[in-house]
Design a protein around this motif. Structure first.
Motif, mmCIF file in Angstrom:
data_model
loop_
_atom_site.group_PDB
_atom_site.id
_atom_site.type_symbol
_atom_site.label_atom_id
_atom_site.label_comp_id
_atom_site.label_asym_id
_atom_site.label_seq_id
_atom_site.Cartn_x
_atom_site.Cartn_y
_atom_site.Cartn_z
ATOM 1 N N TYR A 249 -2.668 -10.158 28.428
ATOM 2 C CA TYR A 249 -3.833 -10.215 28.000
ATOM 3 C C TYR A 249 -4.477 -8.995 29.011
ATOM 4 N N ARG A 250 -5.492 -8.671 28.772
ATOM 5 C CA ARG A 250 -6.906 -7.808 29.106
ATOM 6 C C ARG A 250 -7.375 -8.264 29.915
ATOM 7 N N MET A 251 -7.934 -8.114 31.686
ATOM 8 C CA MET A 251 -8.094 -8.808 32.180
ATOM 9 C C MET A 251 -9.446 -8.822 32.455
ATOM 10 N N GLY A 252 -11.242 -8.857 33.352
ATOM 11 C CA GLY A 252 -11.980 -8.476 33.215
ATOM 12 C C GLY A 252 -12.424 -9.174 34.277
ATOM 13 N N TRP A 253 -13.673 -8.521 35.052
ATOM 14 C CA TRP A 253 -14.559 -9.290 36.085
ATOM 15 C C TRP A 253 -15.873 -8.996 35.566
ATOM 16 N N PHE A 254 -16.962 -9.878 35.885
ATOM 17 C CA PHE A 254 -18.275 -9.864 35.468
ATOM 18 C C PHE A 254 -18.653 -9.896 36.182
ATOM 19 N N THR B 223 -12.654 -3.951 34.541
ATOM 20 C CA THR B 223 -11.341 -4.485 33.571
ATOM 21 C C THR B 223 -10.056 -3.431 33.441
ATOM 22 N N LEU B 224 -9.182 -4.342 33.471
ATOM 23 C CA LEU B 224 -7.866 -3.476 33.339
ATOM 24 C C LEU B 224 -6.598 -4.332 32.561
ATOM 25 N N SER C 231 -3.873 1.283 33.487
ATOM 26 C CA SER C 231 -5.402 2.289 32.868
ATOM 27 C C SER C 231 -5.989 0.918 33.803
ATOM 28 N N THR C 232 -7.197 0.976 34.154
ATOM 29 C CA THR C 232 -8.462 0.477 34.106
ATOM 30 C C THR C 232 -10.253 1.431 34.045
#
Length: 123
Positions: free
Chosen positions: A31-36, A49-50, A56-57
């Protein structure tokens, strides 16, 4: 996939916080993870996101150079290190997950969301 974010709190301007997001999934590294984040009265906005391997970020311009996203796949956890915090960083911060292989910054591109953790930066 269940996500639980924690680590928020009250901090003075210029201070630091580290948010964590624990995932309950067997294949976390896929899973690609993200913060919002979502400030009062505003729409939810992308922060960082990374990729699944953590190499890769990508960051929103507003946090570039101050925030760092990282992950520990052995612990099924993604982090957001926030330095040089400003009052305008005050918001509820959410972690999210997607199987997309592309850099995605739109809320609609993420399929799974944590419950949010509150960050308040005082001036």
């Amino acid at each position: 996939v269940q996500l639980q974010a924690f680590g928020g709190g009250l901090v003075q301007s210029g201070g630091s916080l580290r948010l964590s997001c624990a995932a309950s999934v067997l294949t976390f590294s896929r899973y690609r993870m993200g913060w919002f984040r979502q400030a009062p009265g505003k729409e939810r906005e992308f922060v960082a996101t990374l990729t699944g391997n953590g190499i890769s970020t990508y960051y929103a311009d507003s946090v570039k150079g101050r925030f760092t996203i990282s992950r520990d796949n052995a612990k099924n956890t993604v982090y957001l290190q926030m330095n040089s915090l400003k009052p305008e960083d005050t918001a509820v911060y959410y972690c999210a997950a997607t199987l997309s292989n592309f850099i995605v910054t739109a809320v609609r591109e993420y399929d799974y969301w944590g419950q949010g953790t509150v960050v308040t930066v005082s001036s």
